[in-house]
Design an enzyme around this catalytic site. Structure first.
Site, PDB file in Angstrom:
ATOM      1  N   HIS A   1      -1.217 -13.239  -1.073  1.00 57.77           N
ATOM      2  CA  HIS A   1      -2.441 -13.688  -0.397  1.00 57.77           C
ATOM      3  C   HIS A   1      -2.342 -15.133   0.074  1.00 57.77           C
ATOM      4  O   HIS A   1      -3.341 -15.720   0.478  1.00 57.77           O
ATOM      5  CB  HIS A   1      -3.663 -13.477  -1.299  1.00 57.77           C
ATOM      6  CG  HIS A   1      -4.041 -12.033  -1.462  1.00 57.77           C
ATOM      7  ND1 HIS A   1      -5.048 -11.608  -2.295  1.00 57.77           N
ATOM      8  CD2 HIS A   1      -3.527 -10.905  -0.895  1.00 57.77           C
ATOM      9  CE1 HIS A   1      -5.148 -10.290  -2.230  1.00 57.77           C
ATOM     10  NE2 HIS A   1      -4.231  -9.835  -1.399  1.00 57.77           N
ATOM     11  N   THR A   2      -1.169 -15.705   0.046  1.00 56.23           N
ATOM     12  CA  THR A   2      -0.921 -17.010   0.653  1.00 56.23           C
ATOM     13  C   THR A   2      -0.803 -16.875   2.172  1.00 56.23           C
ATOM     14  O   THR A   2      -0.749 -17.865   2.894  1.00 56.23           O
ATOM     15  CB  THR A   2       0.358 -17.667   0.075  1.00 56.23           C
ATOM     16  OG1 THR A   2       0.541 -18.947   0.671  1.00 56.23           O
ATOM     17  CG2 THR A   2       1.605 -16.839   0.365  1.00 56.23           C
TER      18      THR A   2
ATOM     19  N   ASP B   1       7.591   5.434  -0.082  1.00 61.19           N
ATOM     20  CA  ASP B   1       8.168   6.617   0.569  1.00 61.19           C
ATOM     21  C   ASP B   1       7.669   6.788   1.999  1.00 61.19           C
ATOM     22  O   ASP B   1       7.754   7.883   2.563  1.00 61.19           O
ATOM     23  CB  ASP B   1       7.839   7.876  -0.255  1.00 61.19           C
ATOM     24  CG  ASP B   1       6.328   8.104  -0.378  1.00 61.19           C
ATOM     25  OD1 ASP B   1       5.545   7.322   0.224  1.00 61.19           O
ATOM     26  OD2 ASP B   1       5.923   9.059  -1.056  1.00 61.19           O
TER      27      ASP B   1
ATOM     28  N   ASP C   1       3.985 -19.882   0.745  1.00 62.01           N
ATOM     29  CA  ASP C   1       4.237 -20.949  -0.219  1.00 62.01           C
ATOM     30  C   ASP C   1       3.416 -20.683  -1.485  1.00 62.01           C
ATOM     31  O   ASP C   1       2.784 -19.636  -1.604  1.00 62.01           O
ATOM     32  CB  ASP C   1       3.866 -22.313   0.395  1.00 62.01           C
ATOM     33  CG  ASP C   1       2.423 -22.355   0.899  1.00 62.01           C
ATOM     34  OD1 ASP C   1       1.613 -21.494   0.489  1.00 62.01           O
ATOM     35  OD2 ASP C   1       2.098 -23.242   1.696  1.00 62.01           O
TER      36      ASP C   1
ATOM     37  N   PRO D   1      -5.778  -1.623  -5.920  1.00 59.70           N
ATOM     38  CA  PRO D   1      -6.719  -2.549  -6.561  1.00 59.70           C
ATOM     39  C   PRO D   1      -7.824  -2.953  -5.597  1.00 59.70           C
ATOM     40  O   PRO D   1      -7.610  -2.972  -4.387  1.00 59.70           O
ATOM     41  CB  PRO D   1      -5.836  -3.752  -6.909  1.00 59.70           C
ATOM     42  CG  PRO D   1      -4.706  -3.695  -5.937  1.00 59.70           C
ATOM     43  CD  PRO D   1      -4.481  -2.243  -5.613  1.00 59.70           C
TER      44      PRO D   1
ATOM     45  N   THR E   1      -2.845 -23.397   4.072  1.00 58.57           N
ATOM     46  CA  THR E   1      -1.596 -23.105   4.801  1.00 58.57           C
ATOM     47  C   THR E   1      -1.547 -21.598   5.089  1.00 58.57           C
ATOM     48  O   THR E   1      -0.812 -20.858   4.439  1.00 58.57           O
ATOM     49  CB  THR E   1      -0.350 -23.533   3.988  1.00 58.57           C
ATOM     50  OG1 THR E   1      -0.409 -22.916   2.684  1.00 58.57           O
ATOM     51  CG2 THR E   1      -0.243 -25.027   3.817  1.00 58.57           C
TER      52      THR E   1
ATOM     53  N   VAL F   1       0.716   4.085  -3.452  1.00 59.77           N
ATOM     54  CA  VAL F   1       0.188   5.444  -3.312  1.00 59.77           C
ATOM     55  C   VAL F   1       1.375   6.407  -3.235  1.00 59.77           C
ATOM     56  O   VAL F   1       2.050   6.502  -2.220  1.00 59.77           O
ATOM     57  CB  VAL F   1      -0.717   5.568  -2.065  1.00 59.77           C
ATOM     58  CG1 VAL F   1      -1.277   6.984  -1.959  1.00 59.77           C
ATOM     59  CG2 VAL F   1      -1.847   4.545  -2.121  1.00 59.77           C
TER      60      VAL F   1
ATOM     61  N   HIS G   1       0.827  -1.211   0.000  1.00 62.32           N
ATOM     62  CA  HIS G   1       0.000   0.000   0.000  1.00 62.32           C
ATOM     63  C   HIS G   1       0.858   1.256   0.000  1.00 62.32           C
ATOM     64  O   HIS G   1       0.507   2.256  -0.637  1.00 62.32           O
ATOM     65  CB  HIS G   1      -0.942  -0.002   1.200  1.00 62.32           C
ATOM     66  CG  HIS G   1      -2.130  -0.902   1.011  1.00 62.32           C
ATOM     67  ND1 HIS G   1      -3.374  -0.614   1.493  1.00 62.32           N
ATOM     68  CD2 HIS G   1      -2.251  -2.077   0.357  1.00 62.32           C
ATOM     69  CE1 HIS G   1      -4.218  -1.583   1.153  1.00 62.32           C
ATOM     70  NE2 HIS G   1      -3.566  -2.487   0.472  1.00 62.32           N
TER      71      HIS G   1
ATOM     72  N   GLY H   1       4.332   6.113  -4.400  1.00 66.24           N
ATOM     73  CA  GLY H   1       5.666   5.517  -4.323  1.00 66.24           C
ATOM     74  C   GLY H   1       6.037   4.990  -2.947  1.00 66.24           C
ATOM     75  O   GLY H   1       5.390   5.282  -1.948  1.00 66.24           O
TER      76      GLY H   1
HETATM   77  C1  HEM Z   1      -3.838  -7.841  -7.012  1.00 62.15           C
HETATM   78  C2  HEM Z   1      -4.645  -7.008  -6.406  1.00 62.15           C
HETATM   79  C3  HEM Z   1      -4.912  -7.034  -4.926  1.00 62.15           C
HETATM   80  C4  HEM Z   1      -6.130  -6.874  -4.357  1.00 62.15           C
HETATM   81  C5  HEM Z   1      -7.437  -6.612  -5.094  1.00 62.15           C
HETATM   82  C6  HEM Z   1      -5.960  -6.999  -2.937  1.00 62.15           C
HETATM   83  C7  HEM Z   1      -6.982  -6.877  -2.010  1.00 62.15           C
HETATM   84  C8  HEM Z   1      -6.883  -7.222  -0.685  1.00 62.15           C
HETATM   85  C9  HEM Z   1      -7.982  -7.196   0.242  1.00 62.15           C
HETATM   86  C10 HEM Z   1      -9.394  -6.721  -0.066  1.00 62.15           C
HETATM   87  C11 HEM Z   1      -7.521  -7.686   1.422  1.00 62.15           C
HETATM   88  C12 HEM Z   1      -8.320  -7.891   2.708  1.00 62.15           C
HETATM   89  C13 HEM Z   1      -8.390  -6.580   3.444  1.00 62.15           C
HETATM   90  C14 HEM Z   1      -9.409  -6.524   4.528  1.00 62.15           C
HETATM   91  O1  HEM Z   1      -9.715  -7.514   5.165  1.00 62.15           O
HETATM   92  O2  HEM Z   1      -9.934  -5.421   4.762  1.00 62.15           O
HETATM   93  C15 HEM Z   1      -6.127  -7.996   1.241  1.00 62.15           C
HETATM   94  C16 HEM Z   1      -5.295  -8.506   2.213  1.00 62.15           C
HETATM   95  C17 HEM Z   1      -3.938  -8.685   2.038  1.00 62.15           C
HETATM   96  N1  HEM Z   1      -3.203  -8.348   0.931  1.00 62.15           N
HETATM   97 FE1  HEM Z   1      -3.929  -7.843  -0.858  1.00 62.15          FE
HETATM   98  N2  HEM Z   1      -4.641  -7.232  -2.655  1.00 62.15           N
HETATM   99  C18 HEM Z   1      -3.959  -7.254  -3.841  1.00 62.15           C
HETATM  100  C19 HEM Z   1      -2.606  -7.405  -3.981  1.00 62.15           C
HETATM  101  C20 HEM Z   1      -1.723  -7.560  -2.931  1.00 62.15           C
HETATM  102  C21 HEM Z   1      -0.292  -7.464  -3.040  1.00 62.15           C
HETATM  103  C22 HEM Z   1       0.465  -7.117  -4.310  1.00 62.15           C
HETATM  104  C23 HEM Z   1       0.219  -7.700  -1.797  1.00 62.15           C
HETATM  105  C24 HEM Z   1       1.653  -7.709  -1.337  1.00 62.15           C
HETATM  106  C25 HEM Z   1       2.697  -7.890  -2.104  1.00 62.15           C
HETATM  107  C26 HEM Z   1      -0.912  -7.976  -0.934  1.00 62.15           C
HETATM  108  C27 HEM Z   1      -0.824  -8.375   0.380  1.00 62.15           C
HETATM  109  C28 HEM Z   1      -1.894  -8.631   1.188  1.00 62.15           C
HETATM  110  C29 HEM Z   1      -1.767  -9.253   2.496  1.00 62.15           C
HETATM  111  C30 HEM Z   1      -0.501  -9.800   3.107  1.00 62.15           C
HETATM  112  C31 HEM Z   1      -3.047  -9.259   3.033  1.00 62.15           C
HETATM  113  C32 HEM Z   1      -3.463  -9.774   4.416  1.00 62.15           C
HETATM  114  C33 HEM Z   1      -3.432  -8.621   5.379  1.00 62.15           C
HETATM  115  C34 HEM Z   1      -3.577  -9.023   6.830  1.00 62.15           C
HETATM  116  O3  HEM Z   1      -3.770 -10.175   7.152  1.00 62.15           O
HETATM  117  O4  HEM Z   1      -3.448  -8.105   7.683  1.00 62.15           O
HETATM  118  N3  HEM Z   1      -2.061  -7.855  -1.649  1.00 62.15           N
HETATM  119  N4  HEM Z   1      -5.766  -7.693  -0.054  1.00 62.15           N
END
Ligand code: HEM
Ligand SMILES: *[C@@H]1O[C@H](CO)[C@@H](O)[C@H](O)[C@H]1NC(C)=O
Ligand SMILES: *[C@@H]1O[C@H](CO)[C@@H](O)[C@H](O)[C@H]1NC(C)=O
Ligand SMILES: *[C@@H]1O[C@H](CO)[C@@H](O)[C@H](O)[C@H]1NC(C)=O
Ligand SMILES: CC(=O)N[C@H]1CO[C@H](CO)[C@@H](O)[C@@H]1O
Length: 337
Positions: free
Chosen positions: A203-204, A84, A263, A173, A258, A80, A76, A82
């Site tokens: 999202h793993t 920074d 992974d 996104p 998992t 937004v 995030h 860069g």
């Molecule tokens: C491809 C488009 C992506 C979308 C649409 C997206 C969307 C989301 C959403 C909606 C959540 C849940 C947030 C909530 O519960 O309020 C989430 C969680 C998460 N996202 Fe993404 N994400 C994307 C890409 C990424 C990328 C690129 C990363 C990191 C390199 C990332 C890492 C994470 C992580 C680690 C969580 C879990 C957060 C937690 O457990 O505290 N996501 N994402």
């Protein structure tokens, strides 16, 4: 929700440290009159990386939420304006980047990790290391501490002088986006569709609030039905964990198999209709990205290599170097001038 096991678990592949392969690229990015390089603090703060590693490990031992919290915070921040550290700013008027809907699951543990590391780094080498570099190193370390790969982080970012909630709109996104929209939003940061698919593998690990996907369970595209791209079993399990009137504080594991291991199981989940968001499942249902999903599911090494390369690219997005920005002493506030 409960961990659900399938009969065919993915083979556990031996994970080699692949950093050496990446070191050969000697990548240096220039933006703002300076350049990023792995050895940026080798003279000015030689213990930096060991301090970050130790503090992140300590925090992770207290709570595993540290892993997803830090990783998402880095994403995030970079998307937004860069990489920074603008996402770290706390504003009394609540008008900074973090004061937006998408910060909901930016769990406090991510911010806390950076602040703790910063406090120790300031004792060791005051006024030298940026908060944005600390976040980039911490993101690498949480992935590795969750059994994921380890790469060399380019350093030399400087911290932002602005952080505005109004800048967030349209930069991140959303979980309802399809491949075309996802690809477009990543392209804004100079990232490719392949980077998008590889980085989605984050999202793993971690959690999502039910409210981010209940429309897929109960009213997909306004039809009043369940999204048919869900596996039936998975949709049933999710409905139990997230009933129609679910509170907006309830969350589930994003990788039900998992949940705290970094992974390639995220991709295997997609093959079986276990994608939590539309933005996850479409990576498999859309032929534009399906082959990549299959490849990452079949070969964890291939996923890890792509993920490392894409994280390095993510870490270059919109960076401030040289004379731009500042080195914050407190990651949550701009320096007083
Ligand atoms: C491809 C488009 C992506 C979308 C649409 C997206 C969307 C989301 C959403 C909606 C959540 C849940 C947030 C909530 O519960 O309020 C989430 C969680 C998460 N996202 Fe993404 N994400 C994307 C890409 C990424 C990328 C690129 C990363 C990191 C390199 C990332 C890492 C994470 C992580 C680690 C969580 C879990 C957060 C937690 O457990 O505290 N996501 N994402
Ligand atoms: C975290 O826990 C692991 C496993 O118990 C241990 O080996 C490690 O030393 C701990 N690290 C810190 C910094 O407390
Ligand atoms: C389902 O979505 C449609 C379109 O957004 C909406 O008009 C309808 O009220 C929703 N139904 C329920 C039960 O929420
Ligand atoms: C898995 O991917 C790696 C890296 O791309 C490659 O070197 C290896 O040959 C692949 N393994 C298999 C079994 O295809
Ligand atoms: C953790 C955090 O900063 N949460 C904020 C997210 O944005 C909302 C809306 O501005 C604030 O109320 C929260 O405090």
């Amino acid at each position: 929700m409960e961990k659900r096991r399938r009969s065919m678990m993915p083979a556990v592949l031996a994970v080699a440290l692949l950093a050496a392969m990446l070191l050969s690229s000697e990548a240096a990015y220039s933006g703002g009159g300076g350049a990023l390089s792995p050895g940026y603090y080798s003279k000015s703060c030689s213990k930096l990386e060991s301090i970050v590693r130790e503090e992140v490990a300590r925090k992770k031992n207290e709570t595993v939420v540290t892993i997803p919290a830090v990783l998402r915070l880095f994403f995030h921040d970079c998307f937004v304006n860069g990489c920074d550290a603008s996402v770290l700013i706390a504003s009394a008027k609540e008008d900074a980047e973090k004061n937006t809907r998408d910060n909901d699951s930016l769990a406090g543990d991510g911010y806390d990790t950076v602040n703790r590391v910063k406090a120790r780094v300031e004792k060791e080498c005051p006024g030298v290391v940026s908060c944005s570099d600390i976040l980039a190193l911490a993101a690498r370390d949480v992935v590795n501490l969750a059994d994921g790969p380890y790469w060399t982080v380019e350093l030399g970012r400087r911290d932002a002088l602005v952080s505005r909630a109004s800048d967030v709109e349209g930069k991140l996104p959303g979980p309802d986006m399809k491949v075309r929209e996802l690809t477009a939003i990543f392209k804004n940061g100079g990232l490719s569709q392949l980077d998008m698919v590889a980085l989605s593998g984050a999202h793993t690990v971690g959690f999502s609030h039910c409210t981010r996907f209940t429309d897929r369970l109960y009213n997909f595209s306004g039809t009043g039905k369940t999204d048919s791209s869900f596996s039936k079993d998975y949709a049933e399990a999710l409905k139990k964990a997230c009933p129609r009137d679910v509170s907006d504080t309830i969350a589930v594991n994003m990788d039900p198999i998992t949940p705290i291991t970094f992974d390639n199981n995220y991709y295997t989940n997609l093959l079986h209709g276990f994608g939590l968001f539309t933005s996850d499942q479409v990576l498999y249902t859309d032929s534009a990205s399906r082959e990549t999903v299959k490849q990452f599911s079949a070969n964890q090494t291939s996923f890890f290599e792509a993920f490392m390369a894409s994280m390095i690219k993510l870490g270059r997005v919109g960076v401030k170097t040289g004379d731009s920005g500042e080195i914050r002493t407190d990651c949550t506030a701009f320096n007083k001038h």
